[in-house]
Design an enzyme around this catalytic site. Structure first.
Site, short mmCIF file in Angstrom:
data_model
loop_
_atom_site.label_atom_id
_atom_site.label_comp_id
_atom_site.label_asym_id
_atom_site.label_seq_id
_atom_site.Cartn_x
_atom_site.Cartn_y
_atom_site.Cartn_z
N TRP A 10 -21.72 4.35 -11.30
CA TRP A 10 -21.57 3.79 -9.95
C TRP A 10 -22.66 3.19 -9.32
O TRP A 10 -22.48 2.70 -8.29
CB TRP A 10 -20.98 4.95 -9.11
N GLU A 96 -30.67 -3.04 -15.54
CA GLU A 96 -30.99 -3.30 -14.34
C GLU A 96 -32.84 -2.53 -14.24
O GLU A 96 -33.46 -2.93 -13.42
CB GLU A 96 -30.13 -2.74 -13.39
N GLY A 172 -21.71 -7.20 -14.74
CA GLY A 172 -21.59 -7.90 -13.31
C GLY A 172 -21.02 -9.34 -13.26
O GLY A 172 -20.98 -9.69 -12.09
N SER A 212 -18.58 -6.03 -17.83
CA SER A 212 -17.23 -6.65 -17.32
C SER A 212 -16.09 -6.13 -18.07
O SER A 212 -15.25 -6.70 -18.36
CB SER A 212 -17.36 -8.11 -17.49
N GLY A 233 -19.23 -0.48 -14.97
CA GLY A 233 -19.76 -0.45 -13.79
C GLY A 233 -18.53 -0.77 -12.61
O GLY A 233 -18.02 -0.11 -12.40
N GLY A 234 -18.50 -2.21 -12.26
CA GLY A 234 -17.60 -2.61 -10.98
C GLY A 234 -16.21 -1.89 -11.14
O GLY A 234 -15.96 -1.48 -10.24
P1 PGA Z 1 -20.00 -4.13 -15.24
O1 PGA Z 1 -21.47 -3.15 -15.37
O2 PGA Z 1 -19.05 -3.36 -15.64
O3 PGA Z 1 -19.90 -4.16 -13.78
O4 PGA Z 1 -20.42 -5.23 -15.88
C1 PGA Z 1 -21.91 -2.64 -16.43
C2 PGA Z 1 -23.03 -1.68 -16.14
O5 PGA Z 1 -24.14 -2.26 -15.83
O6 PGA Z 1 -23.08 -0.47 -17.14
#
Ligand code: PGA
Length: 255
Positions: A10, A96, A172, A212, A233-234
């Site tokens: 998250w 990140e 992302g 993604s 993620g998203g």
């Molecule tokens: P995303 O992020 O699904 O938004 O691409 C994945 C992640 O950073 O773990």
């Protein structure tokens, strides 16, 4: 067949109440998930979500930790504190953290060791940037990141990890790696793990893809033999979307 591992990252989203509500819905919707379901809320929500998930089959992860047990490290969180909040897993070396917070391979290695000492399952993230992929450096970069992170970690401990392949260019961006691109790197990671832990244990280490992932591409990605799950993620922020990912993963790998 190996059961899927589906983890929600998250990142810096959701209040304590939003995180706890989501966890309650997840626990109700998946009393006996076909595989491993993990959620990684922000630090502030860990204890509340840990309370909600007590006695459930859903796992709780943190998104980071510090390698020292305690001390003067303003702003940092120790492994034992995560265990105290109810975590049994921790994401380590997310791109990140590497790119924005300048985490080095040595730090990531210390974090893996600290997590293992505390009994937390590290979800170790590796992956190349677009520039590295375009220069054909995907394999050397992933190999270096793995070797740095696993330096001096015993083969008995390495088999406790989950490893997430997350190409930075796919995170992302809405542009996921194709199943073939992801499988190629997963197979490469599996080969490196075979050299360190032997064929049998390497085959059991969950290698999960991130970047993604959405309900619509989960089945195709998880149809590949070395893609054992997803780090999302998203698309994990919305309950219906994350639930659909879990369901699609189970359809592909559950039985
Ligand atoms: P995303 O992020 O699904 O938004 O691409 C994945 C992640 O950073 O773990």
């Amino acid at each position: 067949m190996k059961k899927p591992v589906i983890a929600a990252n998250w990142k810096m989203h959701k209040t304590i109440a939003e995180s706890a509500d989501f966890a309650r819905s997840l626990k109700a919707a998946f009393p006996k998930p076909q595989g491993t379901v993990i959620i990684a809320p922000a630090f502030t929500a860990l204890a509340a979500v840990g309370d909600v998930l007590k006695g459930s089959a859903i796992h709780l992860a943190a998104q980071n930790l510090h390698w020292e047990e305690k001390g003067a490290f303003t702003g940092e969180i120790a492994a034992a504190m995560l265990v105290d909040a109810g975590c049994d897993c921790v994401i380590i070396g997310h791109s990140e953290r590497r790119a924005i917070f300048k985490e080095t391979g040595d730090w990531i290695n210390r974090k893996v060791a600290a997590a293992l000492r505390a009994g937390l399952t590290p979800i170790l993230c590796v992956g190349e940037t677009l520039e590295e992929r375009e220069k054909n450096l995907t394999f050397p970069v992933v190999e270096r990141q793995l070797k740095e992170a696993l330096n001096n970690i015993s083969s008995g401990d390495i088999k406790l990890l989950s490893i997430a392949y997350e190409p930075v260019w796919a995170i992302g961006t809405g542009r996921n790696a194709t199943a073939i691109q992801a499988e190629e790197v997963h197979r490469f990671i599996r080969t490196i793990l075979k050299d360190t832990c032997g064929e049998h244990d390497a085959a059991d280490i969950p290698l999960i893809y991130g970047g993604s992932v959405k309900p619509g591409n989960t089945g195709k990605l998880l149809a590949e033999p070395d893609i054992d799950g997803a780090l999302v993620g998203g698309a994990s922020l919305d309950f219906d979307s994350f639930a659909a990912i879990i369901q699609n993963a189970s359809k592909e790998k559950g039985n």
